[in-house]
Scaffold this motif. Structure first.
Motif, PDB file in Angstrom:
ATOM      1  N   THR A  31      -7.123  -9.230  -6.773  1.00  0.00           N
ATOM      2  CA  THR A  31      -6.360  -9.651  -5.587  1.00  0.00           C
ATOM      3  C   THR A  31      -7.182  -9.529  -4.140  1.00  0.00           C
ATOM      4  O   THR A  31      -6.911 -10.243  -3.428  1.00  0.00           O
ATOM      5  CB  THR A  31      -4.907  -9.033  -5.386  1.00  0.00           C
ATOM      6  OG1 THR A  31      -4.877  -7.510  -5.707  1.00  0.00           O
ATOM      7  CG2 THR A  31      -4.077  -9.343  -6.719  1.00  0.00           C
ATOM      8  N   ARG A  36      -9.348 -12.627   0.314  1.00  0.00           N
ATOM      9  CA  ARG A  36     -10.714 -12.607   0.968  1.00  0.00           C
ATOM     10  C   ARG A  36     -11.124 -14.155   1.102  1.00  0.00           C
ATOM     11  O   ARG A  36     -11.597 -14.692   1.924  1.00  0.00           O
ATOM     12  CB  ARG A  36     -11.919 -11.627   0.705  1.00  0.00           C
ATOM     13  CG  ARG A  36     -11.541 -10.210   1.606  1.00  0.00           C
ATOM     14  CD  ARG A  36     -12.696  -9.381   1.095  1.00  0.00           C
ATOM     15  NE  ARG A  36     -13.109  -8.936  -0.071  1.00  0.00           N
ATOM     16  CZ  ARG A  36     -12.280  -7.851  -0.753  1.00  0.00           C
ATOM     17  NH1 ARG A  36     -11.378  -7.302  -0.127  1.00  0.00           N
ATOM     18  NH2 ARG A  36     -12.448  -7.658  -2.092  1.00  0.00           N
ATOM     19  N   SER A  53      -4.328  -7.741   5.721  1.00  0.00           N
ATOM     20  CA  SER A  53      -5.807  -7.186   4.856  1.00  0.00           C
ATOM     21  C   SER A  53      -6.635  -6.430   6.037  1.00  0.00           C
ATOM     22  O   SER A  53      -7.159  -5.576   5.807  1.00  0.00           O
ATOM     23  CB  SER A  53      -6.450  -8.482   4.410  1.00  0.00           C
ATOM     24  OG  SER A  53      -7.473  -8.171   3.770  1.00  0.00           O
ATOM     25  N   GLU A  57      -3.043  -2.872   5.942  1.00  0.00           N
ATOM     26  CA  GLU A  57      -1.879  -2.754   5.445  1.00  0.00           C
ATOM     27  C   GLU A  57      -1.722  -3.786   4.109  1.00  0.00           C
ATOM     28  O   GLU A  57      -2.614  -4.608   3.865  1.00  0.00           O
ATOM     29  CB  GLU A  57      -0.705  -3.361   6.375  1.00  0.00           C
ATOM     30  CG  GLU A  57      -0.948  -2.882   7.738  1.00  0.00           C
ATOM     31  CD  GLU A  57      -0.063  -1.799   7.892  1.00  0.00           C
ATOM     32  OE1 GLU A  57       0.733  -1.530   6.871  1.00  0.00           O
ATOM     33  OE2 GLU A  57      -0.401  -1.166   8.921  1.00  0.00           O
ATOM     34  N   VAL A  59      -0.192  -6.595   1.738  1.00  0.00           N
ATOM     35  CA  VAL A  59       0.153  -8.062   2.072  1.00  0.00           C
ATOM     36  C   VAL A  59       1.460  -7.854   1.334  1.00  0.00           C
ATOM     37  O   VAL A  59       1.866  -7.095   0.266  1.00  0.00           O
ATOM     38  CB  VAL A  59      -0.417  -9.090   1.447  1.00  0.00           C
ATOM     39  CG1 VAL A  59       0.094 -10.487   1.425  1.00  0.00           C
ATOM     40  CG2 VAL A  59      -1.871  -9.003   1.951  1.00  0.00           C
ATOM     41  N   GLY A  85      -6.750  -4.277  -8.455  1.00  0.00           N
ATOM     42  CA  GLY A  85      -6.055  -4.305  -7.078  1.00  0.00           C
ATOM     43  C   GLY A  85      -4.604  -4.739  -7.288  1.00  0.00           C
ATOM     44  O   GLY A  85      -3.938  -4.806  -5.916  1.00  0.00           O
ATOM     45  N   ARG A  88       0.104  -2.751  -6.932  1.00  0.00           N
ATOM     46  CA  ARG A  88      -0.121  -1.823  -5.825  1.00  0.00           C
ATOM     47  C   ARG A  88       1.319  -0.947  -5.383  1.00  0.00           C
ATOM     48  O   ARG A  88       1.417  -0.020  -4.617  1.00  0.00           O
ATOM     49  CB  ARG A  88      -0.683  -2.200  -4.801  1.00  0.00           C
ATOM     50  CG  ARG A  88      -2.219  -2.080  -4.832  1.00  0.00           C
ATOM     51  CD  ARG A  88      -2.646  -2.865  -3.438  1.00  0.00           C
ATOM     52  NE  ARG A  88      -3.950  -2.350  -2.622  1.00  0.00           N
ATOM     53  CZ  ARG A  88      -5.081  -2.625  -3.128  1.00  0.00           C
ATOM     54  NH1 ARG A  88      -5.490  -3.552  -4.047  1.00  0.00           N
ATOM     55  NH2 ARG A  88      -6.322  -2.341  -2.410  1.00  0.00           N
ATOM     56  N   GLN A  92       5.674  -4.679  -7.435  1.00  0.00           N
ATOM     57  CA  GLN A  92       4.776  -5.567  -7.940  1.00  0.00           C
ATOM     58  C   GLN A  92       4.514  -5.246  -9.556  1.00  0.00           C
ATOM     59  O   GLN A  92       4.388  -6.002 -10.505  1.00  0.00           O
ATOM     60  CB  GLN A  92       3.322  -5.344  -7.337  1.00  0.00           C
ATOM     61  CG  GLN A  92       3.346  -5.982  -5.982  1.00  0.00           C
ATOM     62  CD  GLN A  92       2.069  -5.653  -5.197  1.00  0.00           C
ATOM     63  OE1 GLN A  92       1.054  -5.020  -6.039  1.00  0.00           O
ATOM     64  NE2 GLN A  92       1.928  -5.713  -3.771  1.00  0.00           N
ATOM     65  N   ARG A 139      -5.457   2.660   4.669  1.00  0.00           N
ATOM     66  CA  ARG A 139      -5.595   2.503   3.231  1.00  0.00           C
ATOM     67  C   ARG A 139      -5.467   3.344   2.195  1.00  0.00           C
ATOM     68  O   ARG A 139      -4.896   3.516   1.112  1.00  0.00           O
ATOM     69  CB  ARG A 139      -6.687   1.620   3.190  1.00  0.00           C
ATOM     70  CG  ARG A 139      -6.558   0.129   3.544  1.00  0.00           C
ATOM     71  CD  ARG A 139      -7.914  -0.629   3.796  1.00  0.00           C
ATOM     72  NE  ARG A 139      -8.932  -0.657   2.680  1.00  0.00           N
ATOM     73  CZ  ARG A 139     -10.202  -0.522   2.749  1.00  0.00           C
ATOM     74  NH1 ARG A 139     -10.795  -0.451   3.829  1.00  0.00           N
ATOM     75  NH2 ARG A 139     -11.014  -0.525   1.553  1.00  0.00           N
TER      76      ARG A 139
HETATM   77  P1  ADP Z   1      -9.449  -1.828  -1.395  1.00  0.00           P
HETATM   78  O1  ADP Z   1     -11.017  -1.591  -0.973  1.00  0.00           O
HETATM   79  O2  ADP Z   1      -8.517  -1.173  -0.278  1.00  0.00           O
HETATM   80  O3  ADP Z   1      -9.114  -1.383  -2.749  1.00  0.00           O
HETATM   81  P2  ADP Z   1      -9.041  -4.623  -2.131  1.00  0.00           P
HETATM   82  O4  ADP Z   1     -10.336  -5.421  -1.825  1.00  0.00           O
HETATM   83  O5  ADP Z   1      -8.482  -4.594  -3.399  1.00  0.00           O
HETATM   84  O6  ADP Z   1      -9.279  -3.279  -1.176  1.00  0.00           O
HETATM   85  O7  ADP Z   1      -8.003  -5.225  -0.949  1.00  0.00           O
HETATM   86  C1  ADP Z   1      -8.120  -5.655   0.138  1.00  0.00           C
HETATM   87  C2  ADP Z   1      -6.949  -5.747   1.019  1.00  0.00           C
HETATM   88  O8  ADP Z   1      -6.366  -7.022   0.244  1.00  0.00           O
HETATM   89  C3  ADP Z   1      -5.852  -4.774   1.012  1.00  0.00           C
HETATM   90  O9  ADP Z   1      -5.903  -3.887   2.058  1.00  0.00           O
HETATM   91  C4  ADP Z   1      -4.542  -5.457   1.022  1.00  0.00           C
HETATM   92  O10 ADP Z   1      -4.342  -5.800   2.450  1.00  0.00           O
HETATM   93  C5  ADP Z   1      -4.802  -6.821   0.378  1.00  0.00           C
HETATM   94  N1  ADP Z   1      -4.456  -6.472  -0.965  1.00  0.00           N
HETATM   95  C6  ADP Z   1      -5.068  -6.589  -2.356  1.00  0.00           C
HETATM   96  N2  ADP Z   1      -4.447  -6.555  -3.154  1.00  0.00           N
HETATM   97  C7  ADP Z   1      -3.120  -6.385  -2.740  1.00  0.00           C
HETATM   98  C8  ADP Z   1      -1.606  -6.047  -3.507  1.00  0.00           C
HETATM   99  N3  ADP Z   1      -1.768  -5.949  -4.862  1.00  0.00           N
HETATM  100  N4  ADP Z   1      -0.660  -5.903  -2.842  1.00  0.00           N
HETATM  101  C9  ADP Z   1      -0.803  -6.176  -1.213  1.00  0.00           C
HETATM  102  N5  ADP Z   1      -2.068  -6.366  -0.727  1.00  0.00           N
HETATM  103  C10 ADP Z   1      -3.167  -6.523  -1.473  1.00  0.00           C
END
Ligand code: ADP
Length: 184
Positions: A31, A36, A53, A57, A59, A85, A88, A92, A139
């Motif tokens: 995700t 991204r 992101s 925070e 999403v 991911g 979370r 979800q 985070r």
């Molecule tokens: P991390 O290094 O924090 O594990 P990710 O690459 O998985 O980062 O995610 C980057 C960002 O994308 C998160 O900080 C969040 O904002 C958003 N994101 C990813 N997955 C989710 C999710 N399941 N629910 C909400 N936001 C998410």
């Protein structure tokens, strides 16, 4: 094979997910990567997700759930996937259950365990946009408060596979493969 990879930011989920999805011949759905990509392309979803992101925070669940529901409706993941991911939050996790095809279940949840000081070291040298110290701390806190309790939810279902995420990348991959094969 339907797997989740679960763990704090910096636990190496993305790195391991690449090897594991290849080994089990399943699609890797991250995700974070999808968000991204949307942010880079300035799509409506990317515009909605960007401020969350980038500040570390989550999403909002409705946005994330809709995105994953759409991805899981595609034919390449009908029989299996490695979800990275997601979920979370508790909401979800229940949304995911409704997205699985009738009668289908998860086969395992890989719980990547890495000490906090190692996470801080890895994240502060990675250099991604959301890897600034204050954002990293946020985070980690959100992970601890909101996401980590889900491990118990999956442990109670007998799905959690604890993986020690420190050491050589190949050794960790082998640990994961052995843990998954030990279950099936
Ligand atoms: P991390 O290094 O924090 O594990 P990710 O690459 O998985 O980062 O995610 C980057 C960002 O994308 C998160 O900080 C969040 O904002 C958003 N994101 C990813 N997955 C989710 C999710 N399941 N629910 C909400 N936001 C998410």
């Amino acid at each position: 094979m339907r797997l989740l990879i679960f763990g704090p930011p910096g636990a190496g989920k993305g790195t391991q997910a690449q090897f594991i999805s290849k080994y089990f011949d399943i699609s890797h759905i991250s995700t974070g990567d999808i968000f991204r990509e949307h942010i880079r392309n300035e799509t409506p979803l990317g515009i909605a997700a960007k401020r969350y992101s980038e500040s570390g925070e989550l999403v909002p669940d409705e946005v994330t759930n809709a995105m994953v529901r759409e991805r899981l409706s595609q034919p390449d993941v009908a029989d299996g996937f490695l979800l990275d991911g997601y979920p979370r939050t508790p909401s979800q996790a229940s949304a995911l259950e409704e997205m699985l095809p009738e009668g289908a279940q998860l086969d395992g949840v890989l719980n990547m365990i890495v000490p906090e000081e190692e996470l801080l070291k890895r994240l502060s040298t990675r250099g991604r946009q959301d890897d600034e110290l204050e954002t990293i701390r946020r985070r980690l806190r959100i992970y601890h408060d909101t996401t980590e309790p889900l491990a118990d939810y999956y442990r109670d279902k007998g799905l959690l596979l604890d993986i020690r995420g420190v050491g050589g990348i190949d050794d960790i991959t082998k640990q994961i493969i052995d843990a998954v094969n030990g279950r099936s």
